[in-house]
Design a protein around this motif. Structure first.
Motif, PDB file in Angstrom:
ATOM      1  N   UNK A  55      -3.893  -0.697   4.501  1.00  0.00           N
ATOM      2  CA  UNK A  55      -3.870  -2.151   4.713  1.00  0.00           C
ATOM      3  C   UNK A  55      -5.285  -2.693   4.866  1.00  0.00           C
ATOM      4  N   UNK A  56      -6.124  -1.977   5.607  1.00  0.00           N
ATOM      5  CA  UNK A  56      -7.516  -2.401   5.764  1.00  0.00           C
ATOM      6  C   UNK A  56      -8.253  -2.380   4.431  1.00  0.00           C
ATOM      7  N   UNK A  57      -8.011  -1.345   3.634  1.00  0.00           N
ATOM      8  CA  UNK A  57      -8.680  -1.221   2.339  1.00  0.00           C
ATOM      9  C   UNK A  57      -8.254  -2.329   1.384  1.00  0.00           C
ATOM     10  N   UNK A  58      -6.969  -2.644   1.362  1.00  0.00           N
ATOM     11  CA  UNK A  58      -6.480  -3.718   0.492  1.00  0.00           C
ATOM     12  C   UNK A  58      -7.091  -5.047   0.920  1.00  0.00           C
ATOM     13  N   UNK A  59      -7.124  -5.320   2.213  1.00  0.00           N
ATOM     14  CA  UNK A  59      -7.709  -6.573   2.690  1.00  0.00           C
ATOM     15  C   UNK A  59      -9.211  -6.623   2.402  1.00  0.00           C
ATOM     16  N   UNK A  60      -9.895  -5.497   2.546  1.00  0.00           N
ATOM     17  CA  UNK A  60     -11.329  -5.443   2.246  1.00  0.00           C
ATOM     18  C   UNK A  60     -11.586  -5.727   0.766  1.00  0.00           C
TER      19      UNK A  60
END
Length: 87
Positions: free
Chosen positions: A67-72
């Motif tokens: 989720x963090x990677x997608x948002x980044x």
């Protein structure tokens, strides 16, 4: 959330993932296979959480990290004005 490529930006799939070309600025960005896959899902209308779940299924990454990677990725492409994000 709806994600679209910005005007004058083209997406080309390459062996290593994908390349985004910003025709206005004459710059390009390269995405690896994971980033390219997530971007394609988002452009097809997949929600970020669902794209993160797909990333978890394809790579050894935790749900939280995905989720963090997608948002980044969304944040970086938006800041570079390569994509437009609408609610």
């Amino acid at each position: 959330m709806k994600l679209t490529l910005a005007r004058d930006v083209t997406l080309t799939v390459v062996d290593s993932g994908a390349v985004l070309l910003d025709g206005r600025r004459g710059r390009y960005w390269q995405l690896n296979h994971s980033g390219a896959g997530v971007l394609r899902q988002l452009l097809d209308g997949t929600a970020p959480d669902a794209a993160a779940a797909g990333l978890c299924a394809a790579a050894p990454v935790s749900d939280d990290q995905a989720r963090q990677d997608v948002q980044a990725l969304i944040d970086a492409l938006s800041a570079a004005k390569l994509v437009e994000v609408a609610s």
